[in-house]
Write a protein that holds these residues in place. Sequence first.
Motif: not given
Length: 415
Positions: A102-107
């Motif tokens: 979730p913290h890396s959602y811009p992927c």
Amino acid sequence: MRVMIVTWGSDGDVRPYVSLGLGLKKAGHEVQLATQIGYQEFVTNYGIECITINWDIASSLPRILKFHPLDTIVLGSKQLYNGMLSELWRVCQDTEAIIFNPHSYPCYYIAEKLDIPCYAASVQPHHQTRAFPHPWVTNGKHLGSIYNLFSYPFFDQAFWQFIRHPINKWRKETLNLSPLTMWEGVVSRMQRQKLPLLYGYSSYFLPKPSEWIDDFIHVTGYWFLNTSKNWQPPDDLLSFLSAGTRPIYISKLWNKKKITKEILLKLPLLTGQRIIVQSLDDDFSDAKITDNLFHIKGSIPHEWLFPKMLAVVHHGGLGTVMSSLRAGVPMITLPVHSDNDHLFWALQVAQSGVGVSLISQKEQSSIECLADAIKTVTSDKNMKFRVMEISKQIQAEDGVQKAVDAFHKHMQYSS
């Protein structure tokens, strides 16, 4: 296939994803894991190539992980995302599929640009339901099904209003993609597009809600990572364990201020139980360690220690919750109030009857409350039975394999 797993945060945001990576590697995929530099050695020791994220994550954690929904619209987005988006874009190059936490959602937007398969993988639930609240919009208490239902769109829209300007600017200038609308949302857009989501927790502990009927939502079971294979316990610990009854494990890793040395020295007298305490410092170096109290400094594999415990006292992180359940021991949670994920799992522990959760500041600062909780979890036969039943089920499930199977299932859809 070349698979990039992108995850960052605390131990609980890295360890299960390493296990997932090992499962994908075993299935024949070429796996890389991108995370903060502090975990590089840990990841590579498991034979997975680690791509370091060169972004000052630590300075940004207070605003991301201690997210307060009503504050997000007025906080400055440029400062928060300075460097994050460009780093995620860099680490996701030259891959054929992306799995992100979730913290890396811009992927999610990067996969859109690269036109490659993409999977969300989370150890917290994000799909709307009446059964439980959004993990980051809870106070650790049951507030009813209506609150639960609306906590999800509330969080999603509040968060989207906070980040949509930098996201749209980045989509236009870096990804050459069209901007998204004002009410687009993050999770809601993923759901409309049926993005596969792998939930790395056990449905035997948190049952899959009836609303989650779509076949792109997978509750796989927890992705346990075995850390005890080459670990040898110290002789003094073995001597302590063999010298008496099974002890109570108490972690100070997150609760240094709440669980003081003075409290721990009194607990054996108040409860009649032996205590093992784990911390990262030497605050017990000047204390007289007795047959009823043992101090562990640093890490110790939960899968080795917990089956030897009578009960576990911890901060409420999912990894420790699942390790306690797998070991078949009841627990007491003292969640860190600035981290609502811990409050969420503490609520589930209490509601599922596998332990006691001390939520309020008064409860957490009272040695009597902690002593009473220990007496409860060590004497309640119904609780012990409930824990043992869940333990058998968790031991029999293979969360990593189920996640790998789901990965392959949706890969066929996208090919």
